[in-house]
Design an enzyme around this catalytic site. Structure first.
Site, PDB file in Angstrom:
ATOM      1  N   LYS A  22       0.848  -1.205   0.000  1.00  0.00           N
ATOM      2  CA  LYS A  22       0.000   0.000   0.000  1.00  0.00           C
ATOM      3  C   LYS A  22       0.874   1.243   0.000  1.00  0.00           C
ATOM      4  O   LYS A  22       0.670   2.163  -0.796  1.00  0.00           O
ATOM      5  CB  LYS A  22      -0.884   0.006   1.242  1.00  0.00           C
ATOM      6  N   ASN A  23       1.889   1.277   0.872  1.00  0.00           N
ATOM      7  CA  ASN A  23       2.652   2.510   1.082  1.00  0.00           C
ATOM      8  C   ASN A  23       3.704   2.770   0.009  1.00  0.00           C
ATOM      9  O   ASN A  23       4.400   3.780   0.067  1.00  0.00           O
ATOM     10  CB  ASN A  23       3.267   2.509   2.479  1.00  0.00           C
ATOM     11  N   CYS A 117      -5.250  12.902  12.787  1.00  0.00           N
ATOM     12  CA  CYS A 117      -5.457  11.483  12.457  1.00  0.00           C
ATOM     13  C   CYS A 117      -5.506  10.760  13.808  1.00  0.00           C
ATOM     14  O   CYS A 117      -4.977  11.228  14.802  1.00  0.00           O
ATOM     15  CB  CYS A 117      -4.274  11.029  11.597  1.00  0.00           C
ATOM     16  N   ARG A 122       0.500  14.328  13.246  1.00  0.00           N
ATOM     17  CA  ARG A 122       1.033  14.079  11.902  1.00  0.00           C
ATOM     18  C   ARG A 122       1.056  15.330  11.009  1.00  0.00           C
ATOM     19  O   ARG A 122       0.418  15.379   9.971  1.00  0.00           O
ATOM     20  CB  ARG A 122       0.265  12.943  11.231  1.00  0.00           C
ATOM     21  N   ASP A 306       4.293   0.246  12.187  1.00  0.00           N
ATOM     22  CA  ASP A 306       3.074  -0.350  11.611  1.00  0.00           C
ATOM     23  C   ASP A 306       2.877  -1.802  12.019  1.00  0.00           C
ATOM     24  O   ASP A 306       1.861  -2.393  11.687  1.00  0.00           O
ATOM     25  CB  ASP A 306       3.099  -0.253  10.076  1.00  0.00           C
ATOM     26  N   ARG A 398      -8.691  -0.475   4.529  1.00  0.00           N
ATOM     27  CA  ARG A 398      -7.763   0.519   3.959  1.00  0.00           C
ATOM     28  C   ARG A 398      -6.454  -0.144   3.568  1.00  0.00           C
ATOM     29  O   ARG A 398      -5.806   0.288   2.621  1.00  0.00           O
ATOM     30  CB  ARG A 398      -7.472   1.619   4.980  1.00  0.00           C
TER      31      ARG A 398
HETATM   32  C1  EPZ Z   1       4.215   6.677   6.552  1.00  0.00           C
HETATM   33  O1  EPZ Z   1       3.437   7.718   7.119  1.00  0.00           O
HETATM   34  C2  EPZ Z   1       3.266   5.509   6.402  1.00  0.00           C
HETATM   35  N1  EPZ Z   1       2.166   5.886   5.512  1.00  0.00           N
HETATM   36  C3  EPZ Z   1       2.709   5.112   7.764  1.00  0.00           C
HETATM   37  O2  EPZ Z   1       1.920   3.967   7.573  1.00  0.00           O
HETATM   38  C4  EPZ Z   1       3.880   4.754   8.672  1.00  0.00           C
HETATM   39  O3  EPZ Z   1       3.385   4.458   9.954  1.00  0.00           O
HETATM   40  C5  EPZ Z   1       4.845   5.939   8.754  1.00  0.00           C
HETATM   41  O4  EPZ Z   1       5.280   6.303   7.423  1.00  0.00           O
HETATM   42  C6  EPZ Z   1       6.080   5.620   9.571  1.00  0.00           C
HETATM   43  O5  EPZ Z   1       6.746   4.527   9.015  1.00  0.00           O
HETATM   44  C7  EPZ Z   1       2.400   5.960   4.181  1.00  0.00           C
HETATM   45  O6  EPZ Z   1       3.498   5.723   3.703  1.00  0.00           O
HETATM   46  C8  EPZ Z   1       1.222   6.314   3.320  1.00  0.00           C
HETATM   47  P1  EPZ Z   1       6.155   9.987   8.792  1.00  0.00           P
HETATM   48  P2  EPZ Z   1       4.041   9.206   7.183  1.00  0.00           P
HETATM   49  O7  EPZ Z   1       6.074  11.248   8.004  1.00  0.00           O
HETATM   50  O8  EPZ Z   1       4.969   9.416   6.074  1.00  0.00           O
HETATM   51  C9  EPZ Z   1       6.185  13.289  12.181  1.00  0.00           C
HETATM   52  C10 EPZ Z   1       0.017   2.652   7.763  1.00  0.00           C
HETATM   53  O9  EPZ Z   1      -0.438   2.065   8.748  1.00  0.00           O
HETATM   54  N2  EPZ Z   1       6.210  14.261  11.075  1.00  0.00           N
HETATM   55  O10 EPZ Z   1       7.314   9.077   8.582  1.00  0.00           O
HETATM   56  O11 EPZ Z   1       2.883  10.136   7.342  1.00  0.00           O
HETATM   57  C11 EPZ Z   1       4.893  12.489  12.236  1.00  0.00           C
HETATM   58  O12 EPZ Z   1       3.920  13.183  12.978  1.00  0.00           O
HETATM   59  C12 EPZ Z   1       0.514   4.067   7.889  1.00  0.00           C
HETATM   60  O13 EPZ Z   1       0.130   2.141   6.612  1.00  0.00           O
HETATM   61  C13 EPZ Z   1       6.301  15.616  11.376  1.00  0.00           C
HETATM   62  O14 EPZ Z   1       6.339  16.021  12.537  1.00  0.00           O
HETATM   63  O15 EPZ Z   1       4.838   9.149   8.531  1.00  0.00           O
HETATM   64  C14 EPZ Z   1       5.322  11.205  12.909  1.00  0.00           C
HETATM   65  O16 EPZ Z   1       5.312  11.420  14.309  1.00  0.00           O
HETATM   66  C15 EPZ Z   1       0.233   4.642   9.260  1.00  0.00           C
HETATM   67  N3  EPZ Z   1       6.338  16.513  10.343  1.00  0.00           N
HETATM   68  C16 EPZ Z   1       6.766  11.014  12.428  1.00  0.00           C
HETATM   69  O17 EPZ Z   1       7.185  12.299  11.948  1.00  0.00           O
HETATM   70  C17 EPZ Z   1       6.295  16.110   9.035  1.00  0.00           C
HETATM   71  O18 EPZ Z   1       6.341  16.984   8.128  1.00  0.00           O
HETATM   72  C18 EPZ Z   1       6.917  10.009  11.301  1.00  0.00           C
HETATM   73  O19 EPZ Z   1       5.966  10.364  10.328  1.00  0.00           O
HETATM   74  C19 EPZ Z   1       6.190  14.730   8.752  1.00  0.00           C
HETATM   75  C20 EPZ Z   1       6.161  13.824   9.785  1.00  0.00           C
END
Ligand code: EPZ
Length: 417
Positions: A22-23, A117, A122, A306, A398
């Site tokens: 998916k990701n 979320c 996020r 995840d 999802r």
């Molecule tokens: C990706 O989300 C995945 N989703 C998530 O999978 C996964 O849990 C996550 O990466 C971590 O591996 C997709 O790829 C579509 P991050 P993402 O940006 O990119 C903070 C699932 O279950 N952050 O790596 O949104 C954020 O709040 C989903 O399939 C900021 O503060 O995650 C989090 O605490 C859930 N500012 C941390 O960083 C930003 O601009 C990691 O988030 C971006 C992120």
């Protein structure tokens, strides 16, 4: 509202093939905005989230045709929009992955801020910081991000304040068409980023270092369409591996990439599982007694956040106390209250949960709160004594394709009601 009903207590046995990731599918779809089509994309999972990203691309004027199971033709030649509307973004945060490609291809993008979320705030500040560094003008008003650039984006050196998967994806996609070199430091190393980089490279982009914490992109004038098959879903694979562990079963998961699963495989071995790796499959034999373990989630190659909810369900039946620490999201323990309803003995203290194993879980009516929490409840239901009914299964749909059919083929007594 549809529910999933499981009669638990059955050892799962057999072979199951994982679907496409998916990701990785989501950014690969949005990356097609960078060039006129037609692209052929394969091994795309049939999920609510892939349906959503297809709707979003179609709303931008992209023509998408399903060629067969998991196969699509995507043609953005007629790309005419640059706005990704709130009513679609609110159902899936990854919609913000249209930002980088639209900005690079058309010079402007208007994308709804994702909003909160269930698992955490996020924000996308890192995405915006990176795009600004590439020369984009960013305005935020009325819940929307408006990004624009006169002429081409310009390559830049960007040091991410924190490790973000989609943040790196957005910046990397935008940088492919920028003038000059972009270096992204402190980059996330997830396999989905490597898959996206492979796709972009096949389109003619010049990218080095994907999978490491320093990614270099040399901008090019234009990119072209390609045929591409998506990678397998490591989290779906991990969920089936956890199903073998929690039911004391014997499951062979096929179509996996071992390198993407090492952190999980090591923890399942610590918990007493027998793991046998073949060329493209992994066999997991669950133990009679699950040994307690300590898990701390971390960016790849660490233990994936995840899989945190799923491993917690397994540890709920361990012979002792396990410590699970969640370092990525600030509110990713919502499955705990539902596991309590099934007799689990878990205490949460900030970002750490202590899971005291119990002899058995009991089937109950529970409610899914987010995608991976619903997987955790599914696993607990497979092992629990009695019947478990999981409500709000749209969360599960999802990220898991035909999960009841796959688990049913392994011997589970599971149906949708
Ligand atoms: C990706 O989300 C995945 N989703 C998530 O999978 C996964 O849990 C996550 O990466 C971590 O591996 C997709 O790829 C579509 P991050 P993402 O940006 O990119 C903070 C699932 O279950 N952050 O790596 O949104 C954020 O709040 C989903 O399939 C900021 O503060 O995650 C989090 O605490 C859930 N500012 C941390 O960083 C930003 O601009 C990691 O988030 C971006 C992120």
């Amino acid at each position: 509202m549809e529910k999933i009903v499981i009669e638990g207590g059955i050892r799962l046995e057999g072979e199951v093939e994982v679907s496409g990731a998916k990701n990785a599918a989501l950014p690969i779809f949005t990356a097609t905005l960078l060039a006129p089509g037609p692209f052929r994309l394969g091994n795309i999972p049939n999920l609510r989230d892939t349906v959503t990203i297809i709707k979003i691309l179609e709303s931008l004027g992209v023509k998408i045709e399903k060629l067969g199971e998991g196969e699509y033709e995507v043609d953005g030649t007629g790309l005419c929009g640059h706005e990704t509307p709130y009513d679609l973004v609110k159902t899936m945060r990854a919609s913000c992955l249209t930002l980088g490609p639209l900005l690079a291809r058309t010079g402007k993008a208007k994308v709804s801020l994702p909003g909160g979320c269930a698992i955490g705030e996020r924000p996308i500040d890192q995405h915006l910081k990176g795009l600004e560094a590439l020369g984009a003008k960013i305005d935020i008003s009325h819940g929307y991000v408006k990004a624009s650039v006169d002429g081409r984006l310009k390559g830049a050196r960007i040091i991410m304040d924190l490790v973000t998967v989609t943040g790196v994806m957005n910046i990397m996609m935008a940088a492919t068409l920028a003038e000059g070199k972009t270096v992204i430091e402190n980059a996330a190393r997830e396999p989905e980023i490597v898959a996206l980089a492979k796709f972009l490279t096949a389109m003619g982009a010049k990218i080095n270092g994907a999978g490491s914490s320093i990614i270099t992109i040399d901008g090019v004038e234009s990119l072209h369409h390609v045929d591409f098959d998506n990678i397998p879903d490591r989290i779906e694979a991990g969920t089936f591996m956890a199903a073998a562990a929690i039911t004391g079963g014997d499951i062979t998961v096929t179509g996996v990439v071992h390198n993407d699963l090492h952190a999980l495989t090591e923890k399942l071995k610590e918990a007493g599982c027998e793991i046998t790796e073949a060329v493209k499959s992994v066999r997991v034999q669950g133990p009679d007694k699950i040994r307690p373990i300590h898990v701390t989630t971390a960016p790849f190659p660490g233990f994936p956040t995840d899989m945190q909810a799923q491993i917690m369900a397994v540890m709920a039946l361990a012979d002792g106390a396990s410590i699970i620490t969640e370092t990525i999201f600030e509110n990713r323990f919502m499955h705990v209250a539902e596991l309590w309803r099934m007799g689990a003995d878990i205490t949460v203290n900030g970002s750490t949960s202590t899971v005291c194993g119990v002899r058995s879980l009991s089937g109950a009516d529970v409610m899914a709160t987010d995608l991976r929490a619903s997987a955790s409840l599914l696993l607990a239901g497979l092992a629990a004594k009695g019947v478990t009914r999981i409500d709000r299964i749209y969360h599960l749909q999802r990220g898991y394709e035909r999960i009841e059919r796959k688990l049913g083929s392994l011997g589970a007594i599971i149906r949708r009601e």
